[in-house]
Design a protein around this motif. Structure first.
Motif, short mmCIF file in Angstrom:
data_model
loop_
_atom_site.label_atom_id
_atom_site.label_comp_id
_atom_site.label_asym_id
_atom_site.label_seq_id
_atom_site.Cartn_x
_atom_site.Cartn_y
_atom_site.Cartn_z
N GLY A 1 0.80 -1.22 0.00
CA GLY A 1 0.00 0.00 0.00
C GLY A 1 0.83 1.27 0.00
O GLY A 1 0.28 2.37 0.04
N ALA A 2 2.15 1.13 -0.07
CA ALA A 2 3.02 2.30 -0.02
C ALA A 2 2.77 3.26 -1.17
O ALA A 2 2.71 4.48 -0.99
CB ALA A 2 4.49 1.86 -0.01
N HIS A 3 2.60 2.72 -2.36
CA HIS A 3 2.38 3.59 -3.53
C HIS A 3 1.13 4.43 -3.35
O HIS A 3 1.14 5.65 -3.60
CB HIS A 3 2.26 2.74 -4.80
CG HIS A 3 1.94 3.53 -6.01
ND1 HIS A 3 0.68 3.51 -6.59
CD2 HIS A 3 2.68 4.40 -6.75
CE1 HIS A 3 0.68 4.31 -7.65
NE2 HIS A 3 1.87 4.86 -7.76
N ASP A 4 0.06 3.82 -2.88
CA ASP A 4 -1.19 4.57 -2.68
C ASP A 4 -1.03 5.64 -1.60
O ASP A 4 -1.57 6.74 -1.72
CB ASP A 4 -2.32 3.61 -2.29
CG ASP A 4 -2.72 2.70 -3.44
OD1 ASP A 4 -2.40 3.03 -4.60
OD2 ASP A 4 -3.34 1.65 -3.18
N LEU A 5 -0.27 5.32 -0.55
CA LEU A 5 -0.03 6.32 0.50
C LEU A 5 0.76 7.51 -0.04
O LEU A 5 0.46 8.67 0.30
CB LEU A 5 0.74 5.68 1.66
CG LEU A 5 -0.06 5.03 2.78
CD1 LEU A 5 0.88 4.33 3.75
CD2 LEU A 5 -0.92 6.05 3.51
#
Length: 323
Positions: A64-68
């Motif tokens: 989920g890092a990219h979305d964050l």
């Protein structure tokens, strides 16, 4: 002073500043990034988001890092627009005194009365930089290590004017970012870089004297005491080895290199008092001799797992190519 930092800004989108922005955004904080121009800031944000996607795909960043990063990182039009409404601002421009002073003055003039400002200087005394801000009680050094996301340590360097509230707010922020925040004294280089540069200077002297090549020095450091430093600091290592052993070794080193490498007075004082480290229960640190086996077990497991990790990863690419 904010009881909790919920909105942040980073001024300087280079490798360090970008990494700080990335880390704070991944901690769930809305982060505005300012650079020399609005276009440079946009390019930095684009790079950081793309890098986040790549790192997530390789398991280096959490799921989920990219979305964050997409949700929390934004490029600011200017320093002033980045700072507006921020609870905390990280200054991360290049290590040039005049540039840092001018940048901090702009940040300070644009900041609200309760905004905390942290400088990511590597070595400039924070008291010197504090002369550029209008509210020194809200200013302190916050020295991240490279690369920002992966290295746990962040040095916190207050001045005599920094308020306890500002220090506490930054410590809570770093806790949220899963960092090890350590308060250190305001002196050039602080703790990390004073030690790091002292090692580099001695290593360079060995090369200049023809005693070793850079490759040999690096091989020895990374596979000897540098290997141990991943788990124990220099004082713990000395206490475990025995301070009397250290004092005797210093005698041999001093006889070869002179007083600059003589045993430190604090070490000789400990030995004279009978405080030899783990075997007596007291050295630089307090260690229960009854826990000697437990400490040894931890040490052996830690070193075994690190050795296995190094074997699994293999040598750095620049070494494997030269092999």
């Amino acid at each position: 002073m904010p009881t909790e930092i919920t909105k942040v800004a980073v001024v300087g989108g280079g490798y360090m500043g970008g990494g700080i922005a990335q880390t704070l955004a991944l901690a769930g904080l809305p982060c505005a990034l300012a650079d020399v121009t609005a276009e440079a800031a946009q390019n930095s944000v684009r790079r950081l988001v793309e890098e986040g996607k790549d790192y997530e795909s390789r398991g280096l960043f959490p799921e989920g890092a990219h979305d964050l990063l997409v949700a929390n990182l934004r490029a600011a039009e200017s320093i002033e627009s980045a700072v507006e409404g921020a609870d905390y601002v990280s200054e991360a421009v290049p290590e040039i005194l005049d540039l840092k002073q001018a940048t901090l003055a702009r940040i300070s003039n644009a900041a609200g009365p309760h905004t905390v400002i942290g400088s990511n200087t590597s070595a400039i005394p924070i008291g010197t930089l504090a002369e550029s801000v209008t509210r020194p009680q809200n200013f302190l050094g916050v020295h991240w290590m490279n690369p920002s996301f992966f290295v746990p340590s962040v040095e916190i360097i207050p001045t005599e004017n920094t308020s306890p509230e500002a220090i506490g707010a930054v410590e809570e922020l770093l806790k949220k970012a899963c960092k090890v925040a350590t308060r250190v004294a305001d002196s050039a280089g602080f703790v990390a870089n004073r030690l790091q540069y002292a090692l580099f200077k001695e290593a360079s002297s060995m090369v200049e004297e023809g005693l070793a090549t850079p490759e040999v020095v690096d091989e020895v450091v990374s596979n000897a005491f540098g290997f141990r430093l991943a788990f124990f600091g220099p004082f713990a290592i000395a206490d475990i080895a025995g301070l009397d052993v250290y004092e005797n070794s210093f005698r041999s080193i001093e006889s070869a290199y002179g007083s600059r490498l003589a045993a430190p007075e604090v070490l000789k004082g400990k030995v004279a008092e009978g405080h030899l480290g783990l075997k007596t229960g007291q050295g630089f640190l307090t260690m229960d001799p009854a826990a000697a086996q437990e400490i040894a077990n931890y040490r052996d497991r830690a070193y075994s797992e690190l050795k296995a990790l190094k074997e699994r990863l293999g040598p750095p690419p620049f070494l494997s190519k030269n092999a």
